[in-house]
Design an enzyme around this catalytic site. Sequence first.
Site, mmCIF file in Angstrom:
data_model
loop_
_atom_site.group_PDB
_atom_site.id
_atom_site.type_symbol
_atom_site.label_atom_id
_atom_site.label_comp_id
_atom_site.label_asym_id
_atom_site.label_seq_id
_atom_site.Cartn_x
_atom_site.Cartn_y
_atom_site.Cartn_z
ATOM 1 N N ASP A 68 -3.550 1.822 13.603
ATOM 2 C CA ASP A 68 -2.645 2.724 12.914
ATOM 3 C C ASP A 68 -1.567 1.852 12.292
ATOM 4 O OD1 ASP A 68 -2.308 5.536 12.340
ATOM 5 O OD2 ASP A 68 -0.341 5.298 13.263
ATOM 6 N N TYR A 151 1.597 0.939 -0.348
ATOM 7 C CA TYR A 151 2.939 0.581 -0.817
ATOM 8 C C TYR A 151 3.049 -0.872 -1.269
ATOM 9 C CZ TYR A 151 4.053 4.990 1.479
ATOM 10 O OH TYR A 151 4.084 6.322 1.840
HETATM 11 P P1 IMP Z 1 -3.429 4.673 8.346
HETATM 12 O O1 IMP Z 1 -4.703 4.384 7.640
HETATM 13 O O2 IMP Z 1 -3.341 5.966 9.054
HETATM 14 O O3 IMP Z 1 -3.020 3.535 9.229
HETATM 15 O O4 IMP Z 1 -2.337 4.869 7.195
HETATM 16 C C1 IMP Z 1 -1.570 3.838 6.794
HETATM 17 C C2 IMP Z 1 -0.780 4.164 5.528
HETATM 18 O O5 IMP Z 1 0.340 3.285 5.556
HETATM 19 C C3 IMP Z 1 -1.569 3.844 4.272
HETATM 20 O O6 IMP Z 1 -2.060 4.978 3.673
HETATM 21 C C4 IMP Z 1 -0.523 3.173 3.395
HETATM 22 O O7 IMP Z 1 0.157 4.148 2.679
HETATM 23 C C5 IMP Z 1 0.449 2.542 4.376
HETATM 24 N N1 IMP Z 1 0.090 1.133 4.659
HETATM 25 C C6 IMP Z 1 -0.375 0.603 5.827
HETATM 26 N N2 IMP Z 1 -0.613 -0.709 5.716
HETATM 27 C C7 IMP Z 1 -0.318 -1.019 4.448
HETATM 28 C C8 IMP Z 1 -0.385 -2.237 3.711
HETATM 29 O O8 IMP Z 1 -0.810 -3.301 4.189
HETATM 30 N N3 IMP Z 1 0.028 -2.163 2.424
HETATM 31 C C9 IMP Z 1 0.476 -1.035 1.841
HETATM 32 N N4 IMP Z 1 0.529 0.132 2.462
HETATM 33 C C10 IMP Z 1 0.142 0.146 3.770
#
Ligand code: IMP
Length: 196
Positions: A68, A151
């Site tokens: 996450d 981002y």
């Molecule tokens: P997850 O897939 O539930 O962990 O969602 C993570 C969200 O956080 C993504 O949709 C991105 O918007 C943001 N995010 C997480 N890691 C990154 C990164 O390495 N670069 C840019 N955005 C990120």
Amino acid sequence: MTKIVIASGNKGKINDFKAIFEDFDVVGIKEILPEFDVEETGTTFRENAILKSEAAAKALNLPVISDDSGLSVEALEGRPGVYSARYSGEHATDETNNAKLLEELKGVENRAAYFTCVLALSIPGEETITYEGTLAGEILSKPHGANGFGYDPLFKTLKGIYLGEITSEEKGEISHRGKALEKLMNDTAVFNKLKK
Ligand code: IMP
């Protein structure tokens, strides 16, 4: 060969784990449980990562790794945080999320922010282990570069690196995700447990 399940639908993430666990049979959860979905009700990245890995390990009785991640902005008291993916609403896209972030930070001087990634490993019969990595930097006033996702175009690291300008390999060497992965890779006790 011991099977390890990655509780993510993201092919890039699954390939990262295949490279680390080359002596194991690494599979994405959608290949075995296409309907798998866990409501991310936690208030921290760690809680949400654990919710996903434990639910999947219980359903499959196999070792599972989940992750996450998200962005925390100082001037926004840590938002979007665990809501990073759905910051601008139910149908959020990277573009609408970035637009909302720029809007919320309009005229704000303190641009400090950091990314967090938590990996959770649940082995049936064992306590879940977590590994965390962070990457600190600042939010730009407009997008920079065409690489990355989420981002990335709005983020410059403390060392002055624009995430929108580097390749995914270069990003893997400095990122929150790369750091969490490195901690997992260096945890030799875990590899021994998985081989049992
Ligand atoms: P997850 O897939 O539930 O962990 O969602 C993570 C969200 O956080 C993504 O949709 C991105 O918007 C943001 N995010 C997480 N890691 C990154 C990164 O390495 N670069 C840019 N955005 C990120």
